[in-house]
Write a protein that holds these residues in place. Structure first.
Motif, short mmCIF file in Angstrom:
data_model
loop_
_atom_site.label_atom_id
_atom_site.label_comp_id
_atom_site.label_asym_id
_atom_site.label_seq_id
_atom_site.Cartn_x
_atom_site.Cartn_y
_atom_site.Cartn_z
N SER A 398 8.74 -1.87 27.23
CA SER A 398 9.27 -0.88 26.30
C SER A 398 10.32 -1.54 25.42
N ASP A 399 10.42 -1.05 24.19
CA ASP A 399 11.42 -1.59 23.27
C ASP A 399 12.83 -1.17 23.66
N ALA A 400 12.98 0.01 24.25
CA ALA A 400 14.31 0.50 24.66
C ALA A 400 14.12 1.54 25.75
N LEU A 401 15.16 1.71 26.56
CA LEU A 401 15.16 2.71 27.62
C LEU A 401 16.16 3.80 27.26
N VAL A 402 15.70 5.04 27.29
CA VAL A 402 16.55 6.21 27.04
C VAL A 402 16.94 6.80 28.39
#
Length: 609
Positions: A398-402
């Motif tokens: 994933s590009d980023a984790l929220v």
């Protein structure tokens, strides 16, 4: 006069005749000689054939990737439920009518209501009333909302009966013979039937104790309604006879009488027999489970209206007709997809959340983000159910984790593993504070500082189970990285999460607020990824490519590592605290972790390392 004679046209000589073809012995003509070959034409043809084949293969590969990416994005972001003929031949849009009215407490079920609003709209093929989207004037809530809906759906949460407007919506539905269907949101503390009856029998004390001032608001609206009903009744009588025209309006009902009628009506509508149970909605379930819960709700709505519904599954019929049209081509495309696309699936975002507290928020965010960026967004309820696959195929790709911040998210072992894996693998972490979710920054800081003991105080044995998972290698790590341990997890998270600036998301907000929150998440991710790329280039310099050291060898390195999470760095490429003393990065403003105050939206906040 005689006409002048024109000169004769010039005579064009005829082309010379070609010599007769030579004859072979025996009288047979010899075959024609082949034309002379053009070396340049042959070379150009060879060059074009060599260039066209790779271009065609490249275009085919791009098309397959685009097709597969869109298919994955749509399959992960949306649910394809069955549909029914709720409205029949009636035009609900033209008549400004609604299939159902969603009555809910925004703080406890704001995102669940938004998600259910979209899902029921797909399945019913009729408008569904949600006050945050359809209401412009609060005075029209009852006449243009409840009064024009076929069914009122009460979304059962812990304190929904303490909200005066929810009670008034049910009262207006009861007085206008509009059926009420109770939908219990699983895990949100809706009272049992026995507890519900006890609350309604002593309703005045309950609502004043739970929500001070709500009883006075109920009194104001009920008395105003009673006075209006008395005037209407008097005017109706006066139109029938002359004698009643001179009579005074009938005395209106007292507030106590109205409350007695209200309690009896609510007990009759909400308190089911012991042999029955309320319908349940599980927002943390799989796509099939969520669709099944909505299916049961619509069946119950139709049963209350004695309406027979016909169901059909559009996704299955569409896929069946597509297979019939394409035939063998479908199997060929699927084979090519499996052969060409062997790389792991990538996601724009990974949503880490606590199912019991924010399943509806996570599902709603998944749909909004995937539609905004046109890429798949990972959610464990729809993409995986094994922790190893969640970490390796989800977090690491994933590009980023929220991180959805609610009261208990940092007490869940899987959520801790997801955030820890993201930090160790240089995946940026974007905290998102759910307003009303109960997340406390001070408690979170103390909890992460002594993670093992704090987990055992909340749930005995959790620390031992988490330690065993880490020892088994469940967390994927970069090459030559330090092993994952519970002590390292506590240190990494305690020096990372409290230093990250949280964004804000209000489930009860307007459409503009929701759109702005989604856009802020995307913009924050873009800025953080750019910082990560620039710092990665710097970290690859020869003077900084020292041997690997364990994370946080000294206390001075801790803040450096903590804020490097936003930049996408992990412990494999740490620099000394002195060399990075003046480094700053731009993060999008949201809520500060210390006091929870809203940040400015005009200029980004600056965090210094």
């Amino acid at each position: 006069p005689a006409r002048p004679t024109l000169p004769a046209p010039p005579r064009i000589p005829a082309p010379p005749l070609s010599p007769p073809p030579p004859f072979l012995p025996g009288g047979r003509p010899s075959p024609p000689s082949p034309p002379a070959s053009d070396d340049s034409l042959v070379a150009l043809s060879s060059l074009l054939s060599v260039a066209i084949i790779p271009m065609a293969a490249l275009m085919l590969y791009g098309y397959i990737k685009y097709y597969r990416g869109n298919h994955r994005m749509l399959s992960s972001a949306g649910i394809h439920p069955p549909v029914c003929n709720w409205a029949g031949s009636a035009n609900y849009v033209k008549q400004k009518r609604y299939a159902c009215f969603l009555s809910h407490y925004k703080v406890e079920a704001g995102s669940d209501a938004r998600f259910l609003h979209d899902l029921l709209g797909k399945m019913l093929r009729s408008p569904v009333y949600l006050d945050s989207e359809d209401l412009a004037d609060l005075r029209l809530l009852f006449t243009h909302g409840v009064g024009k809906s076929d069914v009122l759906v009460l979304m059962g949460t812990e304190k929904v009966l303490s909200r005066p407007w929810c009670v008034l919506e049910m009262w207006y539905a009861i007085t206008n013979n509009i059926p009420i269907v109770v939908l219990e949101i699983e895990g949100r503390g809706f009272p049992s039937p026995a507890r519900l009856r006890a609350i309604l029998e002593d309703f005045e004390k309950y609502i004043e104790r739970t929500n001070p001032g709500a009883l006075g608001e109920l009194r104001t609206h009920l008395e105003a309604e009673s006075a209006y009903a008395a005037v209407v009744e008097a005017s109706t009588k006066s139109a029938k006879s002359t004698e009643s025209r001179r009579s005074m309006p009938p005395p209106k009902a007292t507030f106590e009488e109205q409350m007695a009628s209200l309690k009896q009506a609510l007990i009759r509508e909400l308190c089911l027999p012991d042999s029955k149970a309320h319908l349940k909605f599980r927002p943390w379930g799989t796509n099939n489970q969520v669709a099944a819960d909505a299916h049961d709700l619509i069946d119950a709505m139709g049963a209350r209206l004695s309406r027979k519904l016909t169901w059909r599954h559009l996704a299955r019929s569409a896929s069946r007709s597509l297979s019939q049209r394409l035939g063998a081509k479908t199997r060929v495309i699927d084979t090519m997809l499996r052969w060409v696309e062997r790389a792991p699936r990538s996601f724009a975002f990974f949503i880490s959340y606590y199912r019991t507290e924010s399943a509806g928020d996570a599902r709603f965010l998944q749909g909004q983000l995937s539609r905004f960026v046109r890429r798949p967004v990972f959610l464990d309820a729809t993409d995986a159910d094994d922790i190893r696959k969640i970490l390796s195929a989800g977090v690491c790709h994933s590009d980023a984790l929220v991180l959805v911040q609610t009261a208990g998210v940092l007490h869940r072992p899987w959520c801790l593993l997801e955030v820890y894996t993201a930090i160790r693998n240089r995946v940026p972490v974007l905290p998102l504070l759910i307003e009303g979710g109960g997340y406390n920054f001070d408690e979170a800081r103390a909890h992460l500082a002594d993670l093992g003991a704090s987990l055992d105080r909340t749930n005995a044995g959790t620390a031992a189970a988490l330690r065993e998972l880490l020892a088994s290698g469940v967390v994927p790590l970069p090459p030559d990285a330090a092993p994952a341990t519970l002590e390292d997890m506590s240190l990494v998270l305690s020096k990372s999460i409290p230093f990250l600036i949280s964004g804000a998301f209000n489930p009860a907000g307007s459409e503009n607020h929701v759109a702005a929150a989604v856009q802020d998440i995307v913009l924050r991710a873009e800025r953080v990824i750019k910082v990560a790329q620039s710092r990665s280039v710097e970290s690859d310099a020869p003077q900084q490519s020292a041997a690997h050291k364990a994370p946080f060898d000294s206390s001075e390195d801790a803040p450096n590592h903590a804020l490097s999470v936003a930049g996408g760095l992990d412990d494999t490429n740490q620099t000394s605290s002195n060399s990075n003393a003046d480094t700053t990065f731009q993060l999008s403003t949201g809520l500060e972790h210390g006091d929870g105050a809203a940040g400015s939206t005009e200029a980004p906040a600056t965090a210094s390392v």
